[in-house]
Design a protein around this motif. Sequence first.
Motif, PDB file in Angstrom:
ATOM      1  N   ALA A   3      46.716  32.859  47.041  1.00  0.00           N
ATOM      2  CA  ALA A   3      45.585  32.869  47.967  1.00  0.00           C
ATOM      3  C   ALA A   3      45.439  31.491  48.605  1.00  0.00           C
ATOM      4  CB  ALA A   3      44.318  33.264  47.217  1.00  0.00           C
ATOM      5  N   ARG A   4      44.970  31.477  49.855  1.00  0.00           N
ATOM      6  CA  ARG A   4      44.810  30.231  50.610  1.00  0.00           C
ATOM      7  C   ARG A   4      43.327  29.927  50.790  1.00  0.00           C
ATOM      8  NH1 ARG A   4      49.305  28.245  49.566  1.00  0.00           N
ATOM      9  NH2 ARG A   4      49.129  26.710  51.200  1.00  0.00           N
ATOM     10  N   ASN A   5      43.029  28.637  50.890  1.00  0.00           N
ATOM     11  CA  ASN A   5      41.656  28.229  51.159  1.00  0.00           C
ATOM     12  C   ASN A   5      41.453  28.006  52.658  1.00  0.00           C
ATOM     13  OD1 ASN A   5      42.353  25.471  51.863  1.00  0.00           O
ATOM     14  ND2 ASN A   5      42.456  25.000  49.678  1.00  0.00           N
ATOM     15  N   VAL A   6      40.237  27.672  53.051  1.00  0.00           N
ATOM     16  CA  VAL A   6      39.905  27.526  54.467  1.00  0.00           C
ATOM     17  C   VAL A   6      40.628  26.358  55.131  1.00  0.00           C
ATOM     18  CG1 VAL A   6      37.663  28.682  54.324  1.00  0.00           C
ATOM     19  CG2 VAL A   6      37.801  26.194  53.952  1.00  0.00           C
ATOM     20  N   LEU A   7      41.201  25.454  54.329  1.00  0.00           N
ATOM     21  CA  LEU A   7      41.949  24.318  54.877  1.00  0.00           C
ATOM     22  C   LEU A   7      43.444  24.609  54.954  1.00  0.00           C
ATOM     23  CD1 LEU A   7      40.087  21.456  52.971  1.00  0.00           C
ATOM     24  CD2 LEU A   7      39.694  22.271  55.312  1.00  0.00           C
ATOM     25  N   GLY A   8      43.850  25.787  54.482  1.00  0.00           N
ATOM     26  CA  GLY A   8      45.253  26.182  54.530  1.00  0.00           C
ATOM     27  C   GLY A   8      46.019  25.903  53.257  1.00  0.00           C
ATOM     28  N   GLY A   9      45.398  25.235  52.290  1.00  0.00           N
ATOM     29  CA  GLY A   9      46.047  24.953  51.018  1.00  0.00           C
ATOM     30  C   GLY A   9      45.851  26.073  50.024  1.00  0.00           C
ATOM     31  N   GLU A  10      46.387  25.864  48.822  1.00  0.00           N
ATOM     32  CA  GLU A  10      46.239  26.857  47.769  1.00  0.00           C
ATOM     33  C   GLU A  10      44.788  26.884  47.290  1.00  0.00           C
ATOM     34  OE1 GLU A  10      48.119  27.860  43.387  1.00  0.00           O
ATOM     35  OE2 GLU A  10      49.308  26.702  44.813  1.00  0.00           O
ATOM     36  N   LEU A  11      44.256  28.079  47.095  1.00  0.00           N
ATOM     37  CA  LEU A  11      42.892  28.258  46.600  1.00  0.00           C
ATOM     38  C   LEU A  11      42.802  27.719  45.177  1.00  0.00           C
ATOM     39  CD1 LEU A  11      40.151  29.590  47.428  1.00  0.00           C
ATOM     40  CD2 LEU A  11      40.923  31.596  46.158  1.00  0.00           C
ATOM     41  N   VAL A  12      41.784  26.875  44.913  1.00  0.00           N
ATOM     42  CA  VAL A  12      41.609  26.299  43.588  1.00  0.00           C
ATOM     43  C   VAL A  12      40.393  26.913  42.901  1.00  0.00           C
ATOM     44  CG1 VAL A  12      42.730  24.140  44.281  1.00  0.00           C
ATOM     45  CG2 VAL A  12      40.227  24.320  44.357  1.00  0.00           C
ATOM     46  N   LEU A  13      40.264  26.637  41.618  1.00  0.00           N
ATOM     47  CA  LEU A  13      39.157  27.136  40.805  1.00  0.00           C
ATOM     48  C   LEU A  13      37.817  26.713  41.386  1.00  0.00           C
ATOM     49  CD1 LEU A  13      38.546  28.498  37.960  1.00  0.00           C
ATOM     50  CD2 LEU A  13      38.253  26.142  37.166  1.00  0.00           C
ATOM     51  N   CYS A  14      36.876  27.640  41.419  1.00  0.00           N
ATOM     52  CA  CYS A  14      35.504  27.347  41.824  1.00  0.00           C
ATOM     53  C   CYS A  14      34.678  27.016  40.583  1.00  0.00           C
ATOM     54  CB  CYS A  14      34.898  28.533  42.585  1.00  0.00           C
ATOM     55  SG  CYS A  14      33.192  28.281  43.119  1.00  0.00           S
ATOM     56  N   SER A  15      34.637  27.918  39.604  1.00  0.00           N
ATOM     57  CA  SER A  15      33.866  27.664  38.378  1.00  0.00           C
ATOM     58  C   SER A  15      34.301  28.582  37.245  1.00  0.00           C
ATOM     59  CB  SER A  15      32.374  27.881  38.627  1.00  0.00           C
ATOM     60  OG  SER A  15      31.641  27.714  37.428  1.00  0.00           O
ATOM     61  N   ALA A  16      34.460  27.969  36.080  1.00  0.00           N
ATOM     62  CA  ALA A  16      34.708  28.735  34.859  1.00  0.00           C
ATOM     63  C   ALA A  16      33.442  28.801  34.006  1.00  0.00           C
ATOM     64  CB  ALA A  16      35.849  28.107  34.066  1.00  0.00           C
ATOM     65  N   ASP A  17      32.438  27.964  34.330  1.00  0.00           N
ATOM     66  CA  ASP A  17      31.185  27.929  33.581  1.00  0.00           C
ATOM     67  C   ASP A  17      30.047  27.598  34.530  1.00  0.00           C
ATOM     68  OD1 ASP A  17      29.290  27.934  31.560  1.00  0.00           O
ATOM     69  OD2 ASP A  17      29.771  25.893  30.902  1.00  0.00           O
ATOM     70  N   PRO A  18      29.346  28.602  35.080  1.00  0.00           N
ATOM     71  CA  PRO A  18      29.507  30.020  34.755  1.00  0.00           C
ATOM     72  C   PRO A  18      30.758  30.603  35.409  1.00  0.00           C
ATOM     73  CG  PRO A  18      27.867  29.769  36.487  1.00  0.00           C
ATOM     74  CD  PRO A  18      28.263  28.382  36.063  1.00  0.00           C
ATOM     75  N   LEU A  19      31.328  31.594  34.744  1.00  0.00           N
ATOM     76  CA  LEU A  19      32.517  32.248  35.273  1.00  0.00           C
ATOM     77  C   LEU A  19      32.146  33.036  36.518  1.00  0.00           C
ATOM     78  CD1 LEU A  19      35.527  32.722  34.877  1.00  0.00           C
ATOM     79  CD2 LEU A  19      34.940  34.740  33.519  1.00  0.00           C
ATOM     80  N   THR A  20      32.821  32.756  37.607  1.00  0.00           N
ATOM     81  CA  THR A  20      32.481  33.348  38.891  1.00  0.00           C
ATOM     82  C   THR A  20      33.663  34.092  39.491  1.00  0.00           C
ATOM     83  OG1 THR A  20      31.411  32.877  41.020  1.00  0.00           O
ATOM     84  CG2 THR A  20      33.076  31.291  40.272  1.00  0.00           C
ATOM     85  N   GLY A  21      33.429  34.641  40.648  1.00  0.00           N
ATOM     86  CA  GLY A  21      34.481  35.314  41.410  1.00  0.00           C
ATOM     87  C   GLY A  21      34.376  36.822  41.325  1.00  0.00           C
ATOM     88  N   TRP A  22      34.728  37.467  42.410  1.00  0.00           N
ATOM     89  CA  TRP A  22      34.752  38.927  42.472  1.00  0.00           C
ATOM     90  C   TRP A  22      35.581  39.478  41.320  1.00  0.00           C
ATOM     91  CZ3 TRP A  22      32.761  43.250  43.984  1.00  0.00           C
ATOM     92  CH2 TRP A  22      33.530  44.401  44.082  1.00  0.00           C
ATOM     93  N   GLN A  23      36.690  38.809  41.017  1.00  0.00           N
ATOM     94  CA  GLN A  23      37.578  39.267  39.956  1.00  0.00           C
ATOM     95  C   GLN A  23      37.268  38.589  38.618  1.00  0.00           C
ATOM     96  OE1 GLN A  23      41.375  38.414  41.798  1.00  0.00           O
ATOM     97  NE2 GLN A  23      41.132  40.077  43.268  1.00  0.00           N
ATOM     98  N   ARG A  24      36.191  37.812  38.571  1.00  0.00           N
ATOM     99  CA  ARG A  24      35.772  37.044  37.392  1.00  0.00           C
ATOM    100  C   ARG A  24      36.954  36.268  36.806  1.00  0.00           C
ATOM    101  NH1 ARG A  24      31.456  37.623  39.382  1.00  0.00           N
ATOM    102  NH2 ARG A  24      29.535  38.243  38.331  1.00  0.00           N
ATOM    103  N   ASP A  25      37.643  35.564  37.729  1.00  0.00           N
ATOM    104  CA  ASP A  25      38.760  34.713  37.328  1.00  0.00           C
ATOM    105  C   ASP A  25      38.476  33.246  37.616  1.00  0.00           C
ATOM    106  OD1 ASP A  25      38.900  34.669  40.089  1.00  0.00           O
ATOM    107  OD2 ASP A  25      40.955  35.412  40.213  1.00  0.00           O
ATOM    108  N   GLY A  26      37.240  32.947  38.030  1.00  0.00           N
ATOM    109  CA  GLY A  26      36.863  31.572  38.330  1.00  0.00           C
ATOM    110  C   GLY A  26      37.154  31.149  39.756  1.00  0.00           C
ATOM    111  N   CYS A  27      37.886  31.991  40.489  1.00  0.00           N
ATOM    112  CA  CYS A  27      38.258  31.682  41.874  1.00  0.00           C
ATOM    113  C   CYS A  27      37.562  32.647  42.831  1.00  0.00           C
ATOM    114  CB  CYS A  27      39.768  31.796  42.066  1.00  0.00           C
ATOM    115  SG  CYS A  27      40.697  30.539  41.184  1.00  0.00           S
ATOM    116  N   CYS A  28      37.421  32.217  44.071  1.00  0.00           N
ATOM    117  CA  CYS A  28      36.773  33.048  45.095  1.00  0.00           C
ATOM    118  C   CYS A  28      37.793  33.946  45.781  1.00  0.00           C
ATOM    119  CB  CYS A  28      36.021  32.165  46.089  1.00  0.00           C
ATOM    120  SG  CYS A  28      34.676  31.228  45.345  1.00  0.00           S
TER     121      CYS A  28
END
Length: 120
Positions: A3-28
């Motif tokens: 997955a890519r981020n808005v800057l064109g790079g690889e998408l990085v972790l958003c949060s593991a605590d609290p665990l977030t993400g549609w897929q609950r993998d910490g990434c958006c």
Amino acid sequence: MNARNVLGGELVLCSADPLTGWQRDGCCNTDVNDQGRHTVCAVVTAEFLEFSRAVGNDLSTPRPEYGFVGLKPGDRWCLCAARWEEARVAGFAPEVVLQATHAKTLETTALGHLQAHAVE
């Protein structure tokens, strides 16, 4: 392909605590089932949490039946792109972690708007 981020790079972790993400993998990350497009990695504020509650999405009250502890100011969370844009227009947009915000967000809001609210 990663997955890519808005800057064109690889998408990085958003949060593991609290665990977030549609897929609950910490990434958006997102997929075709994510109708809300939970793609903006936001650092929530008290003002944003109150705004979100006022428009029908209470993110601060714990919901243990869903494994949701409730958010507090300073937490990172994958927000729906449309909710972030709604908050921006209303003057309550939380800060954004650009490297952790999915490129699909650009279908909802402009990069310049995200950059105006960017944090490291």
